[in-house]
Design a protein around this motif. Structure first.
Motif, PDB file in Angstrom:
ATOM      1  N   GLY A 260       0.753  -1.305   0.050  1.00  0.00           N
ATOM      2  CA  GLY A 260       0.095  -0.033  -0.012  1.00  0.00           C
ATOM      3  C   GLY A 260       0.836   1.240  -0.065  1.00  0.00           C
ATOM      4  N   HIS A 261       2.170   1.094   0.508  1.00  0.00           N
ATOM      5  CA  HIS A 261       2.911   2.478   0.432  1.00  0.00           C
ATOM      6  C   HIS A 261       3.575   2.541  -0.890  1.00  0.00           C
ATOM      7  CE1 HIS A 261       2.888   3.437   4.851  1.00  0.00           C
ATOM      8  NE2 HIS A 261       3.106   1.982   5.058  1.00  0.00           N
ATOM      9  N   GLN A 262       3.825   3.742  -1.194  1.00  0.00           N
ATOM     10  CA  GLN A 262       4.626   4.076  -2.377  1.00  0.00           C
ATOM     11  C   GLN A 262       6.032   3.864  -2.373  1.00  0.00           C
ATOM     12  OE1 GLN A 262       2.850   4.335  -5.385  1.00  0.00           O
ATOM     13  NE2 GLN A 262       1.230   3.391  -3.928  1.00  0.00           N
ATOM     14  N   GLY A 263       6.556   4.266  -1.035  1.00  0.00           N
ATOM     15  CA  GLY A 263       8.001   4.377  -0.946  1.00  0.00           C
ATOM     16  C   GLY A 263       8.866   3.301  -0.015  1.00  0.00           C
ATOM     17  N   SER A 264       9.803   3.434   0.491  1.00  0.00           N
ATOM     18  CA  SER A 264      10.425   2.394   1.279  1.00  0.00           C
ATOM     19  C   SER A 264       9.848   2.396   2.783  1.00  0.00           C
ATOM     20  CB  SER A 264      12.100   2.734   1.557  1.00  0.00           C
ATOM     21  OG  SER A 264      12.762   1.968   2.329  1.00  0.00           O
ATOM     22  N   ILE A 265       9.290   1.098   3.077  1.00  0.00           N
ATOM     23  CA  ILE A 265       8.751   1.124   4.464  1.00  0.00           C
ATOM     24  C   ILE A 265       9.641   0.997   5.295  1.00  0.00           C
ATOM     25  CG2 ILE A 265       6.788  -0.134   5.691  1.00  0.00           C
ATOM     26  CD1 ILE A 265       6.128  -1.462   2.903  1.00  0.00           C
ATOM     27  N   ASP A 266       9.748   1.979   6.346  1.00  0.00           N
ATOM     28  CA  ASP A 266      11.129   1.997   7.241  1.00  0.00           C
ATOM     29  C   ASP A 266      10.538   1.599   8.700  1.00  0.00           C
ATOM     30  OD1 ASP A 266      12.506   2.896   5.408  1.00  0.00           O
ATOM     31  OD2 ASP A 266      12.760   5.049   5.868  1.00  0.00           O
ATOM     32  N   CYS A 267       9.324   1.439   9.150  1.00  0.00           N
ATOM     33  CA  CYS A 267       9.084   1.016  10.568  1.00  0.00           C
ATOM     34  C   CYS A 267       7.624   0.717  10.726  1.00  0.00           C
ATOM     35  CB  CYS A 267       9.152   2.173  11.596  1.00  0.00           C
ATOM     36  SG  CYS A 267       8.309   3.776  10.803  1.00  0.00           S
ATOM     37  N   ILE A 268       7.517  -0.103  11.545  1.00  0.00           N
ATOM     38  CA  ILE A 268       6.301  -0.860  11.827  1.00  0.00           C
ATOM     39  C   ILE A 268       6.142  -1.412  13.105  1.00  0.00           C
ATOM     40  CG2 ILE A 268       7.063  -3.409  11.470  1.00  0.00           C
ATOM     41  CD1 ILE A 268       4.832  -3.990   9.765  1.00  0.00           C
ATOM     42  N   GLN A 269       4.787  -1.463  13.497  1.00  0.00           N
ATOM     43  CA  GLN A 269       4.583  -1.790  14.862  1.00  0.00           C
ATOM     44  C   GLN A 269       3.115  -2.267  15.064  1.00  0.00           C
ATOM     45  OE1 GLN A 269       5.097   0.494  18.256  1.00  0.00           O
ATOM     46  NE2 GLN A 269       4.938  -1.233  20.028  1.00  0.00           N
ATOM     47  N   LEU A 270       2.974  -3.433  15.789  1.00  0.00           N
ATOM     48  CA  LEU A 270       1.436  -4.109  15.891  1.00  0.00           C
ATOM     49  C   LEU A 270       0.702  -3.327  17.253  1.00  0.00           C
ATOM     50  CD1 LEU A 270       2.382  -7.931  15.944  1.00  0.00           C
ATOM     51  CD2 LEU A 270       0.753  -6.903  14.764  1.00  0.00           C
ATOM     52  N   ILE A 271      -0.633  -3.012  16.753  1.00  0.00           N
ATOM     53  CA  ILE A 271      -1.325  -2.388  17.703  1.00  0.00           C
ATOM     54  C   ILE A 271      -1.992  -3.304  18.665  1.00  0.00           C
ATOM     55  CG2 ILE A 271      -3.574  -0.858  18.152  1.00  0.00           C
ATOM     56  CD1 ILE A 271      -2.641  -0.068  15.184  1.00  0.00           C
ATOM     57  N   ASN A 272      -2.749  -4.320  18.100  1.00  0.00           N
ATOM     58  CA  ASN A 272      -3.221  -5.467  18.783  1.00  0.00           C
ATOM     59  C   ASN A 272      -2.808  -6.594  17.916  1.00  0.00           C
ATOM     60  OD1 ASN A 272      -5.344  -5.361  16.903  1.00  0.00           O
ATOM     61  ND2 ASN A 272      -6.182  -3.909  18.192  1.00  0.00           N
ATOM     62  N   GLU A 273      -3.736  -7.746  18.211  1.00  0.00           N
ATOM     63  CA  GLU A 273      -3.492  -8.989  17.495  1.00  0.00           C
ATOM     64  C   GLU A 273      -3.727  -9.042  16.181  1.00  0.00           C
ATOM     65  OE1 GLU A 273      -1.362 -11.319  18.619  1.00  0.00           O
ATOM     66  OE2 GLU A 273      -1.363 -11.407  20.550  1.00  0.00           O
ATOM     67  N   GLU A 274      -4.790  -7.942  15.835  1.00  0.00           N
ATOM     68  CA  GLU A 274      -5.496  -7.980  14.583  1.00  0.00           C
ATOM     69  C   GLU A 274      -5.045  -6.830  13.650  1.00  0.00           C
ATOM     70  OE1 GLU A 274      -7.547 -10.259  13.745  1.00  0.00           O
ATOM     71  OE2 GLU A 274      -7.409 -11.430  15.699  1.00  0.00           O
ATOM     72  N   HIS A 275      -4.456  -5.581  14.298  1.00  0.00           N
ATOM     73  CA  HIS A 275      -4.071  -4.336  13.599  1.00  0.00           C
ATOM     74  C   HIS A 275      -2.719  -4.185  13.755  1.00  0.00           C
ATOM     75  CE1 HIS A 275      -8.458  -4.513  14.119  1.00  0.00           C
ATOM     76  NE2 HIS A 275      -8.599  -3.759  12.999  1.00  0.00           N
ATOM     77  N   MET A 276      -2.093  -3.214  12.818  1.00  0.00           N
ATOM     78  CA  MET A 276      -0.820  -2.894  12.888  1.00  0.00           C
ATOM     79  C   MET A 276      -0.527  -1.572  11.981  1.00  0.00           C
ATOM     80  SD  MET A 276       1.078  -5.434  10.298  1.00  0.00           S
ATOM     81  CE  MET A 276       0.301  -5.810   8.456  1.00  0.00           C
ATOM     82  N   VAL A 277       0.382  -0.899  12.430  1.00  0.00           N
ATOM     83  CA  VAL A 277       0.525   0.570  11.841  1.00  0.00           C
ATOM     84  C   VAL A 277       2.012   0.555  11.219  1.00  0.00           C
ATOM     85  CG1 VAL A 277       1.501   1.511  13.953  1.00  0.00           C
ATOM     86  CG2 VAL A 277       0.649   3.080  12.047  1.00  0.00           C
ATOM     87  N   SER A 278       2.137   1.126  10.108  1.00  0.00           N
ATOM     88  CA  SER A 278       3.617   1.408   9.366  1.00  0.00           C
ATOM     89  C   SER A 278       3.932   2.826   8.886  1.00  0.00           C
ATOM     90  CB  SER A 278       3.755   0.460   8.485  1.00  0.00           C
ATOM     91  OG  SER A 278       2.691   0.532   7.223  1.00  0.00           O
ATOM     92  N   GLY A 279       5.160   2.914   8.689  1.00  0.00           N
ATOM     93  CA  GLY A 279       5.581   4.348   8.180  1.00  0.00           C
ATOM     94  C   GLY A 279       6.416   4.043   6.913  1.00  0.00           C
ATOM     95  N   ALA A 280       6.411   5.056   6.174  1.00  0.00           N
ATOM     96  CA  ALA A 280       7.358   4.989   4.957  1.00  0.00           C
ATOM     97  C   ALA A 280       8.007   6.193   4.610  1.00  0.00           C
ATOM     98  CB  ALA A 280       6.608   4.481   3.819  1.00  0.00           C
ATOM     99  N   ASP A 281       9.249   6.138   3.742  1.00  0.00           N
ATOM    100  CA  ASP A 281       9.705   7.578   3.479  1.00  0.00           C
ATOM    101  C   ASP A 281       8.824   8.418   2.421  1.00  0.00           C
ATOM    102  OD1 ASP A 281      10.254   6.206   0.811  1.00  0.00           O
ATOM    103  OD2 ASP A 281      12.558   6.033   1.036  1.00  0.00           O
TER     104      ASP A 281
END
Length: 417
Positions: A260-281
């Motif tokens: 889903g991201h267009q750039g390099s995905i640099d970081c990620i963390q799970l919010i709970n067992e069903e969802h997560m969040v990520s950030g990209a450059d």
């Protein structure tokens, strides 16, 4: 018919056991919405732990608080690293912070949260001398602490993973096996099973209590830049420029691929067992559900743009954090602030809450378990490179108090989120 086919393609295949668990959680959520289920009384965030003991982490836990903008004068700055802070963790009891930096020293700084006192420093050395001294001999890029607070793991650019006794700062073991920099570490919650990710594009599984290597998982087409896990026997990774986030199912030796991201995905963390969040450059922050291949929500240019007129580029997202089992997120960049977000509408919306001014590259973010403070690792440079430098930034650790205004805890309360 075309819409149904597209929806089916976006769905992730799940095992019968996973489907049963998902339906059970969905049923509990429906009961809660009908008012037939009530949150467990107790501490503001205690409900998340009580629910978690029943079915594991549910799909969504109500967050009965509103975070107020912190007073800048109350943000505490801990100085000790000579070079940019690259990673940090908070002990499970919220009493200590462990941090590391590009200077190679594990200022395993055990920093004490209440006093800000530095309790322990493990100095680094020259490359090839790891067996003769306690610390790392190259930049430390990642660290993790076990959920019982017993073991601390650190990974460096020299392909090494070091295991420490968190209480005494004594090194216990060195794991070798990765063929490039170790860029992500996470202990499976409730166990001493350790997952590691590397620039060599693979994920490895270790048994820390037995000092044993378990297995290696392959799949990413570029360097892995981040990794996280919770209670299930699986982990999630950010695949850099291959543009994918992956969920690794360890027992099945299989993986699910999300994009889903267009750039390099640099970081990620799970919010709970069903969802997560990520950030990209590319400046985007994505909110994911583990049963959908595409993001549930995507905030583009989340930290704005930089550069002169006509040459603007989005500010890279260099760190993300989630207060486990709630709807509260934090993101960091080099834009001059840390941003807090709320996951709205059943994790299908990202709502910006407030900005916390901080100068420098935010290379690491962690919420305390109780949610009463946020810790940021700040550097003059990005943790993975030296593309540019923010001279006015201080290489430091910032402890940000989070004031919380408690609201009614009834599901019918209009203030509930």
């Amino acid at each position: 018919g075309r819409r149904r086919r597209e929806a089916a393609e976006e769905e992730v295949e799940e095992t019968p056991q996973e489907k049963k668990l998902r339906l059970a959680k969905q049923y509990l959520e429906e009961l809660r919405q009908l008012g037939e289920s009530r949150p467990v009384p107790g501490a503001v965030l205690g409900c998340s732990r009580a629910w978690g003991g029943v079915l594991g982490s549910p799909a969504h836990i109500l967050l009965f608080l509103q975070v107020q903008p912190p007073d800048p004068a109350r943000i505490r700055v801990l100085r000790g690293h000579q070079l940019p802070v690259t990673c940090l963790v908070i002990s499970p009891d919220d009493r200590f912070i462990f941090s590391a930096s590009k200077d190679g020293s594990l200022i395993k700084c055990k920093w004490e949260v209440d006093s800000g006192k530095r309790l322990c420093v493990v100095p680094g050395g020259k490359k090839g001398t790891e067996e003769r001294h306690m610390g790392h001999a190259s930049q430390v890029l990642c660290m993790a602490i076990s959920s019982d607070g017993k073991y601390l793991a650190t990974g460096d650019r020299n392909k090494l993973i070091m295991i420490w006794d968190a209480a005494t700062c004594k090194r216990l073991h060195i794991f070798t096996g990765h063929r490039d920099a170790v860029s992500g570490l996470s202990f499976r919650k409730g166990t001493h099973q350790l997952y590691s990710a590397s620039h060599d594009r693979c994920v490895k599984v270790w048994d820390v209590a037995e000092n044993a290597y378990v297995e290696t998982l392959f799949g990413h087409q570029d360097i892995i830049t981040g990794l996280d896990s919770l209670s299930r026997e699986c982990c999630v990774t950010a695949g850099g420029r291959d543009g994918t986030v992956r969920l690794w199912k360890i027992p099945e030796e299989s993986q699910l691929i999300f994009s889903g991201h267009q750039g390099s995905i640099d970081c990620i963390q799970l919010i709970n067992e069903e969802h997560m969040v990520s950030g990209a450059d590319d400046g985007s922050v994505a909110l994911w559900g583990l049963t959908k291949k595409k993001p549930l929500a995507l905030a583009r240019q989340a930290h704005g743009e930089q550069g002169t007129q006509g040459l603007q580029q989005p500010c890279w997202i260099s760190a993300v954090a989630a207060l486990r089992n709630t709807d509260l997120l934090a993101t960091g960049s080099h834009s001059g602030s840390v941003k807090l977000w709320k996951c709205g509408e059943g994790f299908r919306k990202l709502e910006h809450l407030l900005d916390i001014p901080l100068v420098g590259f935010v290379n690491s973010l962690k919420f305390s378990a109780a949610g009463d403070f946020l810790v940021a690792g700040i550097g003059q440079e990005h943790r993975l490179g030296r593309w540019w430098r923010i001279k006015e930034a201080k290489n430091s650790i910032c402890i940000i108090p989070l004031k919380q205004k408690t609201t009614a805890s009834s599901p019918e309360s209009p203030g509930s989120s």
